[in-house]
Design a protein around this motif. Structure first.
Motif, PDB file in Angstrom:
ATOM      1  N   ALA A 102     -81.728  -0.753  56.586  1.00 26.47           N
ATOM      2  CA  ALA A 102     -81.485  -1.353  55.479  1.00 26.47           C
ATOM      3  C   ALA A 102     -81.835  -0.390  54.167  1.00 26.47           C
ATOM      4  CB  ALA A 102     -82.745  -2.687  55.515  1.00 26.47           C
ATOM      5  N   GLU A 104     -80.287   0.822  50.768  1.00 25.11           N
ATOM      6  CA  GLU A 104     -79.352   0.690  49.604  1.00 25.11           C
ATOM      7  C   GLU A 104     -79.223   2.041  48.766  1.00 25.11           C
ATOM      8  OE1 GLU A 104     -77.996  -1.579  47.508  1.00 25.11           O
ATOM      9  OE2 GLU A 104     -78.072  -3.332  48.925  1.00 25.11           O
ATOM     10  N   SER A 105     -77.912   2.042  48.085  1.00 27.34           N
ATOM     11  CA  SER A 105     -77.649   3.131  47.320  1.00 27.34           C
ATOM     12  C   SER A 105     -77.530   4.546  48.191  1.00 27.34           C
ATOM     13  CB  SER A 105     -78.448   3.287  46.028  1.00 27.34           C
ATOM     14  OG  SER A 105     -78.591   2.114  45.442  1.00 27.34           O
ATOM     15  N   ARG A 107     -74.908   7.113  50.167  1.00 28.06           N
ATOM     16  CA  ARG A 107     -73.598   7.339  50.731  1.00 28.06           C
ATOM     17  C   ARG A 107     -73.633   7.809  52.085  1.00 28.06           C
ATOM     18  NH1 ARG A 107     -72.273  11.430  47.519  1.00 28.06           N
ATOM     19  NH2 ARG A 107     -74.158  11.613  46.617  1.00 28.06           N
ATOM     20  N   GLN A 110     -74.600  11.258  52.733  1.00 29.82           N
ATOM     21  CA  GLN A 110     -76.025  11.646  52.377  1.00 29.82           C
ATOM     22  C   GLN A 110     -76.977  11.350  53.860  1.00 29.82           C
ATOM     23  OE1 GLN A 110     -76.392   9.375  48.671  1.00 29.82           O
ATOM     24  NE2 GLN A 110     -78.234  10.500  48.500  1.00 29.82           N
TER      25      GLN A 110
ATOM     26  N   HIS B  20     -68.626  15.525  45.480  1.00 33.70           N
ATOM     27  CA  HIS B  20     -70.001  15.619  45.234  1.00 33.70           C
ATOM     28  C   HIS B  20     -70.101  15.832  43.930  1.00 33.70           C
ATOM     29  CE1 HIS B  20     -70.369  15.803  49.371  1.00 33.70           C
ATOM     30  NE2 HIS B  20     -69.796  17.046  49.588  1.00 33.70           N
ATOM     31  N   TYR B  23     -71.291  12.830  41.322  1.00 38.99           N
ATOM     32  CA  TYR B  23     -72.536  12.198  41.569  1.00 38.99           C
ATOM     33  C   TYR B  23     -73.491  13.059  41.192  1.00 38.99           C
ATOM     34  CZ  TYR B  23     -70.214   8.834  44.956  1.00 38.99           C
ATOM     35  OH  TYR B  23     -69.442   7.931  45.278  1.00 38.99           O
ATOM     36  N   GLU B  27     -76.315  12.793  38.203  1.00 42.26           N
ATOM     37  CA  GLU B  27     -77.649  12.851  38.341  1.00 42.26           C
ATOM     38  C   GLU B  27     -78.223  13.752  37.184  1.00 42.26           C
ATOM     39  OE1 GLU B  27     -77.672  13.771  42.353  1.00 42.26           O
ATOM     40  OE2 GLU B  27     -77.428  11.677  42.958  1.00 42.26           O
ATOM     41  N   GLY B 305     -78.596   5.282  40.912  1.00 42.18           N
ATOM     42  CA  GLY B 305     -77.731   4.886  42.117  1.00 42.18           C
ATOM     43  C   GLY B 305     -77.805   5.422  43.214  1.00 42.18           C
ATOM     44  N   THR B 306     -79.028   5.850  43.408  1.00 44.49           N
ATOM     45  CA  THR B 306     -79.298   6.795  44.606  1.00 44.49           C
ATOM     46  C   THR B 306     -80.637   6.519  45.230  1.00 44.49           C
ATOM     47  OG1 THR B 306     -79.364   8.978  45.623  1.00 44.49           O
ATOM     48  CG2 THR B 306     -80.305   8.774  43.527  1.00 44.49           C
ATOM     49  N   SER B 307     -80.937   6.737  46.266  1.00 43.21           N
ATOM     50  CA  SER B 307     -82.270   6.641  46.968  1.00 43.21           C
ATOM     51  C   SER B 307     -82.760   7.611  47.472  1.00 43.21           C
ATOM     52  CB  SER B 307     -82.266   5.474  48.080  1.00 43.21           C
ATOM     53  OG  SER B 307     -81.054   5.587  48.821  1.00 43.21           O
ATOM     54  N   ASN B 308     -82.060   9.037  47.071  1.00 41.49           N
ATOM     55  CA  ASN B 308     -82.167  10.224  47.626  1.00 41.49           C
ATOM     56  C   ASN B 308     -83.543  10.595  46.785  1.00 41.49           C
ATOM     57  OD1 ASN B 308     -82.674  12.857  47.953  1.00 41.49           O
ATOM     58  ND2 ASN B 308     -80.577  13.580  47.293  1.00 41.49           N
ATOM     59  N   ARG B 310     -84.972  13.589  46.655  1.00 41.93           N
ATOM     60  CA  ARG B 310     -85.073  15.012  45.904  1.00 41.93           C
ATOM     61  C   ARG B 310     -84.555  14.699  44.426  1.00 41.93           C
ATOM     62  NH1 ARG B 310     -84.386  19.420  49.248  1.00 41.93           N
ATOM     63  NH2 ARG B 310     -82.524  20.298  48.007  1.00 41.93           N
ATOM     64  N   SER B 361     -77.137  -3.925  37.893  1.00 38.92           N
ATOM     65  CA  SER B 361     -76.792  -3.300  39.193  1.00 38.92           C
ATOM     66  C   SER B 361     -76.479  -4.264  40.302  1.00 38.92           C
ATOM     67  CB  SER B 361     -77.739  -2.196  39.535  1.00 38.92           C
ATOM     68  OG  SER B 361     -78.956  -2.835  40.193  1.00 38.92           O
ATOM     69  N   ARG B 363     -78.030  -5.503  42.686  1.00 38.31           N
ATOM     70  CA  ARG B 363     -78.613  -5.316  43.843  1.00 38.31           C
ATOM     71  C   ARG B 363     -79.978  -4.786  43.535  1.00 38.31           C
ATOM     72  NH1 ARG B 363     -75.741  -0.045  45.851  1.00 38.31           N
ATOM     73  NH2 ARG B 363     -74.645   0.316  43.961  1.00 38.31           N
ATOM     74  N   GLY B 364     -80.892  -5.198  44.565  1.00 34.19           N
ATOM     75  CA  GLY B 364     -82.001  -4.469  44.664  1.00 34.19           C
ATOM     76  C   GLY B 364     -82.163  -3.284  45.207  1.00 34.19           C
ATOM     77  N   ALA B 365     -83.201  -2.354  45.481  1.00 33.87           N
ATOM     78  CA  ALA B 365     -83.277  -1.356  45.776  1.00 33.87           C
ATOM     79  C   ALA B 365     -83.164  -1.200  47.322  1.00 33.87           C
ATOM     80  CB  ALA B 365     -84.742  -0.416  45.427  1.00 33.87           C
ATOM     81  N   PHE B 366     -83.335  -2.384  48.058  1.00 32.72           N
ATOM     82  CA  PHE B 366     -83.572  -2.280  49.286  1.00 32.72           C
ATOM     83  C   PHE B 366     -82.575  -3.687  49.727  1.00 32.72           C
ATOM     84  CE2 PHE B 366     -87.074  -0.316  48.100  1.00 32.72           C
ATOM     85  CZ  PHE B 366     -87.379   0.344  49.206  1.00 32.72           C
ATOM     86  N   ALA B 367     -81.940  -3.389  50.734  1.00 31.75           N
ATOM     87  CA  ALA B 367     -81.068  -4.384  51.392  1.00 31.75           C
ATOM     88  C   ALA B 367     -81.944  -5.611  51.785  1.00 31.75           C
ATOM     89  CB  ALA B 367     -80.290  -4.032  52.725  1.00 31.75           C
TER      90      ALA B 367
END
Lengths: 352, 368
Positions: A102, A104-105, A107, A110, B20, B23, B27, B305-308, B310, B361, B363-367
């Motif tokens: 689960a 989100e966001s 790719r 990644q 890449h 994106y 960022e 729009g990322t959950s990375n 870093r 957006s 959608r939330g941060a988590f599914a």
């Protein structure tokens, strides 16, 4: 330097020695399977089969060190699983699970880059070689078109494909998958198993996959491990395991029979007499399927007065015998008539 | 897909995909924008207040190019600068702690205080203010050379650490993260219940003092206290920055993280400790600041729009600092003598922004 290390020592990729798996609580250990001795050679695709609740998941989780063995040992390339550090293990063994991730966001590329975890430094920076391996893994699972898509918006099948690529990016010698096809539709299941087969065909990667999809597994696997009620394990090529009668022992119930020649199960719907089919090609085959589903034994020629005779062609069917004389143009109507026939015979028996 | 593709590339070659770039550009742009916003908010927070100081004068004071020691210089240097630095650090710290907790528990509702930290701090403060009474506190303070509010800081941090210690001890025996989260809630409720009991038997003046603490404020941190506050928060943020690799892997869940080589138990305890310490330190020095911890990470995920992690960690630091500074400015009602409770401001300006970002957006941060 080839990262998928061919086994130079001659040791199998995986070996268990008198392994017992199960659960331990504070007081006691409850074994689900005991004295399990299995080996996996490089390049083999192993399918783990067995009825529900027999310990497939427990065994898979123990082999992947996601839970401790009760007794005995697991060796990975000749090294005891317990003696490997967390990152050493991750460099040799990749895992794919049933659970949906689960996230989100993120790719796909990644997510697959996360598979470089055990190879990268403490801050997780990736080298050119890391990026090369990631691209290779994406290519190997045929996910080039998915690489830049958000994982959260993929179908379950696409996501599992990405999860396999992530495991490949760890450059393991062994891939362990715990029912990876459980949420997938039929084409995705076939594709995923086909993918695993192709990967193992490379020669150095071994794959262990547990699945409920018996018929697909029997068609795809190099080796089958079949867990039987009572804790026995039958191993061999799918055909060996079929011949041993193990499949029938493990899965046959009151209403289904395993047909070895077809490597599939059939309903047992009762014995309502015999029928002969005249005609050829696909219509005849379909007609036989209908008769079988409705509980009729198939014969070449009508043997008794009660035997039905069914003639089929491209345009329809004609049923005669047993006091019946009917025609129709769909198999649905044929099935309905057969059911009606059974009902009226049943009524007659009650009257007499 | 071919058979040849079944072993990884043996030779190194530099061929990064150009896709890449888009994106990375986005960022970089967002991070630059956030930096600019932070600088602007910082200068504004020094310029605006009960008396407004021109920005040019603020910059002169900051860089020491002006030798003139007028009232404005003193106000900026002695009052506003430590206050703004505190706001910046507190905002960054709460944002980072929130990000850590949300990732760790894979729960969009987690925040730095999910483990009952702020309730523990409140309990500590309530015991000092209501229970023993300030007279005792003052006597104790006098004998140890501490002022009353220094004692409050000590009480808050003791309370927070007591709860954190309990949660860490219990959760080291619990495998399921959700259970840990529920445990934290329960510890929090228990602490709050004790506070309620204390409130029930206290006099109005003391209640007022407790309520005051509950409003939250960046003004109590002087230059002297910054010497403790700054290193603690910066250390906590650096600790989170050093763990981005683990946090990224934990996004896939404990099982996958472990299979990729994460020492999950250690990473979890370290993250819980780091995030809670940040929460505890900020609460001790500034009171229980609501909202920033939960909102900042969501704002950054929505923007980037990322959950990375870093990218998220620097973004959260910049965004957290900027939002806290803006909230600080608004709470002072520039040009007037009035003051709004900081907690009211953070929630009032923050909540609509978060709602807007989340809806935009889609959608939330988590599914789910």
């Amino acid at each position: 330097m080839n990262a998928i290390r061919p086994s130079t020592t001659g040791d199998p990729t995986l070996r268990t020695r008198d392994l017992a798996v199960g659960y331990r609580s504070r007081r006691q250990r409850r074994a689900v399977l005991e004295r399990v001795n299995l080996t996996v050679e490089p390049g083999e695709l192993v399918c783990l089969l067995g009825p529900n609740g027999i310990g497939k998941s427990t065994l898979i989780r123990t082999l992947a060190r996601m839970q401790p063995a009760l007794w005995g040992a697991v060796e990975l390339g000749g090294t005891a699983l317990d003696s490997l550090s967390t990152s050493d293990l991750a460099r040799r063994l990749g895992v794919v699970l049933t659970e949906r991730v689960a996230v989100e966001s993120m790719r796909a590329r990644q997510l697959i880059e996360l598979g470089r975890y055990p190879h990268s430094g403490w801050l997780g920076g990736l080298t050119d070689r890391d990026h090369e391996v990631v691209s290779w893994a994406i290519d190997a699972v045929g996910a080039n078109h998915l690489a830049d898509r958000d994982v959260a918006r993929m179908s379950d099948g696409e996501r599992q494909r990405v999860m396999v690529a992530r495991a490949l990016a760890q450059e393991p010698v062994l891939l362990v998958l715990d029912e990876p096809t459980a949420f997938l539709d039929v084409p995705s299941r076939v594709e995923l198993m086909g993918l695993l087969r192709r990967l193992s065909r490379g020669g150095s990667l071994a794959v262990i996959v547990s699945t409920h999809d018996l018929e697909l597994a029997l068609r795809t696997a190099d080796v089958v491990w079949l867990l039987l009620p009572g804790g026995d394990v039958v191993t061999g090529a799918p055909e060996d395991v079929i011949l041993s009668g193990g499949i029938a022992t493990a899965f046959e119930g009151r209403h289904i029979r395993f047909h070895p020649e077809e490597r599939s199960f059939r309903w047992l719907t009762g014995d309502r007499g015999t029928a002969a089919v005249r005609g050829d090609g696909l219509p005849a085959a379909m007609a036989k399927a209908v008769l079988e589903r409705e509980g009729y034994g198939l014969v070449v020629e009508p043997v008794t007065a009660e035997s039905l005779s069914l003639t089929v062609s491209e345009v329809g069917w004609h049923l005669s015998g047993e006091g019946a004389d009917m025609s129709g143009d769909t198999f649905r109507s044929l099935a309905a008539h057969l059911r009606g026939l059974t009902q009226s015979n049943h009524d007659k028996e009650i009257e007499s | 897909m071919t058979i040849q593709a079944t072993s990884p590339p043996a030779v190194e070659s530099a061929s990064r995909g150009e896709r890449h770039a888009t994106y990375a550009t986005r960022e970089a742009l967002v991070l630059c924008g956030l930096t600019a916003g932070l600088v602007l908010a910082f200068l504004l927070s020094l310029a605006l207040g009960s008396t407004n100081v021109p920005i040019g004068r603020v910059i002169e004071v900051l860089f020491g190019t002006s030798t003139e020691r007028d009232g404005a210089a003193v106000v900026v240097e002695a009052i506003r600068l430590p206050r703004s630095l505190t706001a910046l650090l507190a905002g960054a710290a709460l944002g980072i702690a929130g990000l850590q907790m949300q990732t760790l528990f894979r729960n969009p509702l987690a925040d730095p205080f999910s483990l009952g930290i702020s309730s523990g701090a409140s309990l500590g403060v309530a015991i000092v203010v209501l229970g023993s009474g300030m007279s005792v506190a003052a006597a104790f303070g006098a004998s140890t050379g501490l002022r009353g509010d220094a004692l409050l800081i000590g009480a808050a941090i003791s309370g927070a650490l007591a709860v954190l210690g309990l949660v860490l001890i219990v959760s080291s025996r619990v495998a399921n993260p959700t259970t840990v989260l529920i445990l934290g809630l329960m510890f929090g409720y228990t602490a709050s219940a004790i506070v309620t009991v204390l409130v029930g038997v206290s006099s109005p003046e003391r209640l007022m003092q407790l309520a005051q603490w509950g409003f939250g404020s960046f003004s109590g941190v002087t230059w002297q206290r910054l010497r403790l506050f700054a290193p603690l928060t910066i250390a906590g943020v650096l600790m989170a920055a050093a763990m981005t690799k683990q946090l990224n892997a934990l996004l896939l869940g404990d099982n996958y993280a472990r299979s990729m080589g994460v020492a999950v138990r250690r990473a979890r305890l370290l993250t819980m400790f780091g995030a809670s310490m940040l929460g505890a330190v900020v609460t001790a020095f500034c009171g229980p600041i609501a909202f920033l911890g939960i909102a900042i990470p969501h704002l950054c995920r929505g923007l980037l729009g990322t959950s990375n992690h870093r990218v998220l960690v620097p973004a959260v630091v910049l965004m957290g600092g900027a939002v806290a500074l803006v909230a600080q400015v608004v709470s002072l009602l520039p040009g007037s003598a009035g003051i709004l409770p900081l907690n009211a401001v953070t929630s009032m300006i923050g909540a609509p922004v978060v709602v807007a970002v989340l809806l935009r957006s889609r959608r939330g941060a988590f599914a789910a």
